[in-house]
Design an enzyme around this catalytic site. Structure first.
Site, short mmCIF file in Angstrom:
data_model
loop_
_atom_site.label_atom_id
_atom_site.label_comp_id
_atom_site.label_asym_id
_atom_site.label_seq_id
_atom_site.Cartn_x
_atom_site.Cartn_y
_atom_site.Cartn_z
N LYS A 1 13.21 7.96 -2.62
CA LYS A 1 14.07 6.86 -3.06
C LYS A 1 15.54 7.15 -2.81
O LYS A 1 16.28 6.30 -2.32
CB LYS A 1 13.82 6.57 -4.54
CG LYS A 1 12.45 5.97 -4.82
CD LYS A 1 12.22 5.73 -6.31
CE LYS A 1 10.85 5.11 -6.56
NZ LYS A 1 10.62 4.85 -8.00
N THR B 1 0.86 -1.19 0.00
CA THR B 1 0.00 0.00 0.00
C THR B 1 0.90 1.25 0.00
O THR B 1 2.11 1.16 0.11
CB THR B 1 -0.90 0.05 1.26
OG1 THR B 1 -0.08 0.38 2.41
CG2 THR B 1 -1.59 -1.28 1.51
N GLY C 1 -1.02 3.05 -16.42
CA GLY C 1 -0.79 2.59 -15.05
C GLY C 1 0.58 2.92 -14.52
O GLY C 1 1.02 2.37 -13.51
#
Length: 782
Positions: free
Chosen positions: A650, A523, A632
């Site tokens: 990141k 998630t 997507g």
């Protein structure tokens, strides 16, 4: 001569009697003595009636008649009408004797031991005679309890209870001891115990799914196992049979096969461990203090005191420092033992040289048993390492000098996990089971479950790893099935689950306490990472696709890393940076091998790389972004990607994994988006980008004029991290980066001139799911 012991419960119906007769007809025609012990359930009823008879106001006749009626009906169903009379008469006489004994008890107002002994053997006598009478019609070569000429086959009940066996409350075990006496008196060479179940397993099969039957045991192994949960034959009875060298065979009558043979020379075993046993309802009594150090006879006072109190000690453990002694006793004796010892050592406790004696309740003793453990190093280490890796605390340890038993006291709540962990360590060799609790069933979640389904069998056969999805949770529903959720229709099962509640989901994971449990967070929810710490503290691994934990506060990041190390589990988040690319793993390997990171340059957004690779000025930048969203490649709100925030997370994670203390506020982001694009709804964002098309074209035109390409680059060097849009020349590794690929360049002490390059697809549900899958498999390599 061979003796066969048949429990009365195996003769409780006509069908049971006929089955046993059939087995005897097929048995080797040798001299047999058949001993029928009582039906334990009926014995308990008899004893209860007898004890109630002490109360003179209770009428026992009705209770006696109910049991008598059952036996009389058994006679009528099992024996031809022409021969029923004598058997019915025999049964009625025994019940008349029982009623007379109960009347005597009522007159005395007490239950003498001799009377209790007479009552206890009545079920055995009745069952044996009914069985004998039913069998006599098929085999005339049998005799009963010494009546008439001794035949080749002799049936008898347990008519006398040896005095030493009178203290045994359990009727079945009392029958074992009496049968052993009969075996010795008759000089039998072998004894068969007929039972309905398989007797000895490598572990309790109701808890350990892969438990295996034990076919051969030495006398010593049987004694060790019988003192725990696998007490098919009482240790006292075993002791008598062992002294005479009588071979014992435990036979499952459902298929008539010798399931377990107990002898002096069992067949050789390959493994070091024969079985794992557990003893429940134990309390640990602790005596601590300096007052026992170097004091001769202190332990004698402890053990002698408990002996005087009539309390049996099951396990003893004492450290070489002599500062503490702990003993394990049955839970029902713990309060008495604690109070007695506190009173016994009142003077020492009052003077402060001893602490007050206390107990640890709700504990169990788990034991490894095996002949082959003797003089074999490493067994204890392997045992406690397996328990420790799975967060199971050992409260006390004991090992006999014969090295055939290693016992540990654990909390009872850990019993199922401990049994499975040790069985996996000693009997399943390289086979492991991973129990998965997956949070998030969106695009990546669906792909992951699909990949697990596709690879499940090959991973099991090729790598000896069994994957078991135990829990699923999304924003609406949650489902937990301890035995595993059927993967073929997981989505339907989840829809019928209960309303999602993250705290309850975490609580249930902890309550189940399954071995090799792994939470998989797929998630972007900021609440899910809040449950990581509680699971890591239970030695449950966490695999996070969610970047929030690793890119949040440095203190939280470090806490989770430290917890994973402390509790021997894994906190893995490879997909936080480059989907399935082995970026974090490579960075960790460099650090472990002693290399140092000097600089990191990277394109870490598959979304941004795709957008700038596709944007050529022929169609608006906003349209290219919309196409990426439809494919997507972006978040529902593309600004999360285009703002550079995701890339900041990141590079922050990489900087931390390289050993630097860095916070998000330390990073610099050179955004290429006009501030006006960040306002309003997603549709407002697209409209504003269209209005700002000249801005995006100017960025592209300037790059082309410099023979460069636009790349959104993350940079870390000398403790400083930044992200922003760069013009990349053709001599750079980043120049030839197409589609949604990512690239990372590690400049290190070993890779100074030519960097270590990792390059490949850095976005997409399929590759991200495969990265999560790889992390899941890494959790088993503790």
């Amino acid at each position: 001569m061979k003796l066969i012991k048949i429990e009365g419960r195996l003769l409780s119906s006509t069908e049971d009697i006929n089955h046993v007769i059939q087995l005897l007809n097929n048995h080797d025609q040798e001299a047999l003595k058949i001993v029928v012990t009582g039906n334990e359930e009926i014995e308990i009823k008899f004893e209860t009636i007898a004890k109630n008879a002490i109360n003179q106001s209770i009428d026992c006749s009705e209770s006696i008649t109910l049991i008598e009626t059952e036996y009389l009906q058994l006679v009528r169903n099992s024996i031809p009408v022409t021969d029923q009379s004598s058997v019915l008469s025999f049964v009625k006489q025994r019940f008349n004797e029982f009623e007379d004994l109960c009347k005597g008890i009522q007159l005395l107002g007490e239950l003498p031991q001799k009377t209790l002994d007479e009552i206890r053997v009545l079920p055995s006598i009745i069952s044996a005679f009914i069985f004998y009478s039913a069998y006599r019609h098929q085999n005339k070569n049998i005799s009963y309890a010494g009546r008439g000429d001794q035949k080749n086959m002799h049936i008898q009940p347990v008519e006398q209870i040896p005095s030493v066996a009178r203290c045994i409350e359990d009727g079945k075990l009392r029958g074992d001891y009496a049968t052993a006496i009969i075996a010795i008196e008759n000089n039998v060479t072998a004894m068969e115990c007929w039972i309905k179940e398989y007797p000895y397993y490598t572990a309790d099969p109701s808890i350990v799914q892969n438990a295996k039957r034990i076919l051969d045991l030495s006398y010593e192994e049987a004694i060790e196992l019988s003192n725990y949960d696998q007490n098919v034959i009482h240790p006292l009875a075993l002791g008598l049979l062992i002294q005479k060298g009588i071979v014992i065979r435990l036979v499952n009558i459902s298929k008539y096969q010798s399931t377990t043979t107990i002898s002096h020379q069992p067949l050789p075993k390959k493994g070091m461990i024969t079985g794992i046993s557990i003893l429940d309802r134990i309390s640990l009594i602790n005596i601590e203090g300096t007052g026992m150090v170097g004091v001769p006879g202190f332990a004698k006072r402890v053990f002698g005191g408990l002996y005087d109190a009539g309390i049996n000690i099951i396990l003893i453990s004492q450290g070489a420092s002599e500062h503490s002694i702990c003993v394990a006793v049955k839970a029902e004796h713990s309060e008495k033992a604690t109070n007695y010892l506190n009173e016994l050592f009142l003077q020492e406790i009052s003077s402060g040289v001893l602490q007050k004696v206390y107990q640890i309740a709700d504990t169990s003793i788990i034991a490894l048993v095996g002949e082959n453990m003797r003089s074999h190093p490493g067994i204890s280490g392997r045992m406690f390492s397996a328990l420790g890796r799975n967060g199971i605390n050992v409260l006390a340890i004991a090992q006999g000098s014969n090295e055939k038993n290693i016992s540990a006291v654990i909390k009872s709540v850990d019993k199922p996990k401990a049994l499975n962990v040790l069985h996996e360590a000693f009997f399943e060799y390289s086979k492991k089971e991973i129990n998965l609790f997956i949070v998030g069933t969106g695009n990546v979640g669906k792909k992951l479950i699909g990949q697990i389904s596709q690879q499940m069998e090959s991973i099991k056969s090729d790598h000896n790893i069994k994957l078991n999805i135990v829990g699923l949770c999304n924003s609406r529903k949650m489902l937990i099935e301890p035995s595993g959720i059927a993967i073929s229709n997981w989505d339907e099962s989840l829809q019928s689950g209960q309303s999602a509640n993250l705290e309850l989901f975490a609580d249930e994971i902890i309550r189940l306490n399954l071995r090799n449990s792994v939470l998989v967070d797929i998630t972007a929810n900021e609440n899910v990472p809040t449950i990581y710490a509680s699971l890591l503290r239970k030695s449950m691994s966490v695999v996070a696709c969610n970047k929030i934990a690793a890119s949040g506060t440095f203190e939280k990041y470090k806490e989770l890393k430290d917890l994973a190390a402390k509790y021997n589990c894994k906190f893995l988040f490879e997909t936080n940076v480059g989907a399935a690319l082995p970026i974090i793993g490579t960075l960790n390997d460099l650090a472990k091998s002693g290399d140092q990171i000097q600089k990191i340059q990277a394109v870490l957004s598959g979304t941004l790389n795709y957008v700038f690779n596709q944007y050529d000025g022929n169609k608006p930048f906003s349209e290219v972004v919309r196409e990426a969203q439809m494919e997507g490649y972006t978040e529902p709100d593309p600004r999360l990607d285009l703002s550079g925030r995701d890339v900041m997370r990141k590079i922050l994670i990489l900087a931390r994994e390289a050993g630097n203390v860095v916070a998000m506020e330390d990073l610099t982001c050179h955004s290429f988006l006009p501030e006006s694009c960040m306002q309003g709804s997603v549709e407002d964002f697209y409209n504003e980008m269209l209005q700002q098309e000249d801005h995006f074209k100017s960025l592209l035109r300037e790059a082309r004029n410099n023979d460069a390409k636009l790349k959104f680059v993350a940079h870390f060097e000398n403790g400083i991290a930044s992200v922003g849009l760069h013009q990349v020349k053709s001599d750079s590794e980043m120049y030839h980066l197409y589609g949604k690929d990512n690239i990372v360049l590690f400049y290190t002490n070993r890779y100074q001139q030519q960097p270590l390059v990792i390059k490949g697809a850095g976005a997409g549900a399929e590759v991200t799911a495969s990265g999560v899958f790889a992390d899941i498999l890494r959790t088993i390599n503790n």
